[in-house]
Write an enzyme that holds these catalytic residues in place. Structure first.
Site, mmCIF file in Angstrom:
data_model
loop_
_atom_site.group_PDB
_atom_site.id
_atom_site.type_symbol
_atom_site.label_atom_id
_atom_site.label_comp_id
_atom_site.label_asym_id
_atom_site.label_seq_id
_atom_site.Cartn_x
_atom_site.Cartn_y
_atom_site.Cartn_z
ATOM 1 N N ASP A 178 0.838 -1.202 0.000
ATOM 2 C CA ASP A 178 0.000 0.000 0.000
ATOM 3 C C ASP A 178 0.877 1.258 0.000
ATOM 4 O O ASP A 178 1.728 1.434 0.867
ATOM 5 C CB ASP A 178 -0.916 -0.003 1.232
ATOM 6 C CG ASP A 178 -2.084 0.951 1.079
ATOM 7 O OD1 ASP A 178 -1.868 2.119 0.720
ATOM 8 O OD2 ASP A 178 -3.234 0.529 1.304
ATOM 9 N N ASP A 217 2.141 2.763 3.434
ATOM 10 C CA ASP A 217 1.270 3.919 3.200
ATOM 11 C C ASP A 217 1.128 4.775 4.454
ATOM 12 O O ASP A 217 1.230 6.001 4.405
ATOM 13 C CB ASP A 217 -0.096 3.412 2.737
ATOM 14 C CG ASP A 217 -1.132 4.503 2.639
ATOM 15 O OD1 ASP A 217 -1.044 5.337 1.722
ATOM 16 O OD2 ASP A 217 -2.063 4.534 3.482
ATOM 17 N N HIS A 259 -1.248 2.589 -5.148
ATOM 18 C CA HIS A 259 -0.941 3.990 -5.501
ATOM 19 C C HIS A 259 0.378 4.326 -4.820
ATOM 20 O O HIS A 259 0.948 3.485 -4.120
ATOM 21 C CB HIS A 259 -2.046 4.945 -5.000
ATOM 22 C CG HIS A 259 -2.346 4.761 -3.532
ATOM 23 N ND1 HIS A 259 -1.489 5.178 -2.544
ATOM 24 C CD2 HIS A 259 -3.387 4.156 -2.896
ATOM 25 C CE1 HIS A 259 -1.988 4.864 -1.355
ATOM 26 N NE2 HIS A 259 -3.138 4.227 -1.543
ATOM 27 N N SER A 312 -7.078 4.090 -1.437
ATOM 28 C CA SER A 312 -6.852 2.646 -1.394
ATOM 29 C C SER A 312 -8.107 1.847 -1.718
ATOM 30 O O SER A 312 -8.030 0.798 -2.360
ATOM 31 C CB SER A 312 -6.326 2.233 -0.015
ATOM 32 O OG SER A 312 -5.065 2.799 0.234
#
Length: 445
Positions: free
Chosen positions: A46, A274, A317, A95
């Site tokens: 993530d 993340d 991402h 997400s």
């Protein structure tokens, strides 16, 4: 003329031989790609943009050698994927939308969990695998009800509805059976609630329940709920020994799911790359990258032995706009990160709980700090606010390492795709995040 004819004949024979050899190679490649794919392991780092995989290579580099060595990811890079959502308000994904795209093959709005823009339920690849009688699993270092795992196993209109997501895991059945056989991660607060105890309900239906690394290792049930924290797990660098690593959970999930003769689908998320990037915490980022790399190695090593397992790894991402180098300087000092033994957040919590600033910094940072750096943290400590102290320690480390950040949110660049095993060629080149699901659905036909 005879010489010319002989020359033409020779060239023709070479071309014919090359073509025949080429055709043989092509046929072998096709056969290789189309070997029976019994198991699929889909790993998601993530927030793991290209700068993270590049930075991690710097971080793991052997300073005694000239070259920058590859990590476990490097040999299996096959391409990149686009990540944008289908959201009238945003063109950079969150997400939930990205995971829904990868799980279902349909783009949707930010915040959506397994549903389309019209709020219709979208079938996920995990649900399709369960329809085929396969074992299924979700593993994460965040709450197992968090945006990424949720998109594979639930259908709710907003990712913040984690109690509804946990309910969905239990009561949204496939062919009359629970859709997820292995649930490992954090988030007990959403399973053991005042209004409902989902753990007891899962146990009543034959699942085991584990809450520590030892319990996880000693339990052999094919169906398990493992919740190792009330919310997200501690970062790897801060994690106590009784809390499993992502590699531990991945190993356990594979061992359980491999008992299914029909094969399995497993999604593994390195969730807190993340989280650390949102915090602009380079120590936490590198710690979580290492946790994810070890889990990835577990998956690839299993696939190499098994021969019928496809492993895909990517990101949903990128986060934070992390840059390797900052302030116009042509350097990035990863050695500073290696000298830090705990996350800035961990140190900040210790300071708020009464530990001295200099004592704490000296204990957990194996570098001589300047008087100005210590004074900066001491001023922040007077606020008795963990976040303020955390941000200040991060600032010191970012300046020392020459780490740059452009945002505390997400960014929209393409992210890397790695693949190994039969069918891995199908992920080559530049693909879209929806293509992951489309390919996997096709494999599961």
């Amino acid at each position: 003329m005879k010489v010319l004819a002989k020359w033409i004949f020779t060239i023709a024979m070479v071309l014919s031989s090359t073509l025949t050899s080429s055709m043989g190679t092509c046929e072998a490649t096709v056969n290789e790609e189309n070997r029976d794919i019994k198991n699929i392991i889909f790993l998601i780092g993530d927030g793991m943009g290209v700068s993270f995989t590049s930075g991690y290579r710097y971080f793991k580099d052997d300073p005694a050698t000239l070259e920058l060595e590859s990590t476990e990811f490097g040999p299996y890079l096959v391409g990149q994927q686009t990540t944008y959502p289908n959201d009238p308000r945003h063109n950079v994904t969150d997400s939930a939308a990205s995971a829904t795209a990868m799980a279902t093959g349909v783009k949707t709005y930010n915040g959506a969990i397994g549903i389309g823009n019209d709020h219709s339920k979208l079938k996920s690849v995990l649900e399709r695998a369960k329809e085929k009688g396969k074992g299924t699993g979700l593993v994460a270092t965040a709450q197992i009800t968090h945006g990424t795992p949720a998109a594979f196993g639930a259908h709710v209109s907003q990712r913040k509805s984690m109690s509804a997501i946990a309910d969905d895991y239990f009561q949204d059945l496939v062919n009359g059976r629970h859709k997820i056989d292995v649930l490992l991660g954090g988030g007990s607060d959403w399973f053991i609630r005042k209004d409902r105890n989902l753990v007891k309900e899962f146990q009543k239906d034959g699942y085991s329940y584990v809450t520590s690394l030892n319990e996880l290792k000693n339990d052999e049930s094919a169906q398990v709920v493992g919740l190792f924290a009330k919310r997200g797990l501690p970062k790897m660098i801060d994690r106590p020994s009784n809390v499993p690593s992502l590699a531990d959970m991945t190993t356990s999930a594979i061992e359980r799911l491999n008992k299914y003769n029909t094969g399995f689908f497993l999604m593994v998320e390195g969730s807190q790359i993340d989280w650390a990037a949102h915090d602009n915490d380079i120590v936490g980022v590198m710690s979580e990258m290492e946790d994810f790399e070890k889990a990835y190695k577990v998956a690839v090593d299993f696939a190499k032995k098994d021969g019928h397992t496809l492993v895909i790894a990517t990101a949903d991402h990128s986060t934070g706009g992390f840059t390797i180098g900052a302030q116009g300087q042509y350097n990035w000092f990863s050695s500073v990160i290696k000298a830090v033994k705990r996350t800035p957040n961990y140190m900040a919590a210790k300071i708020v709980n009464g530990a001295g600033v200099k004592e704490t910094l000296t204990k957990y940072i194996d570098l001589p700090l300047t008087k100005d750096e210590i004074n900066l943290v001491e001023r922040a400590a007077r606020t008795q606010n963990v976040k303020n102290i955390d941000n200040t320690i991060e600032e010191v480390i970012n300046l020392r390492t020459l780490t740059g950040w452009t945002t505390r949110g997400h960014t929209g660049e393409d992210v890397n795709v790695y693949a190994f095993g039969p069918g891995s060629e199908r992920f080559k080149g530049q693909i879209d995040n929806t293509d992951h699901a489309k390919i996997i659905f096709d494999i599961l036909k």
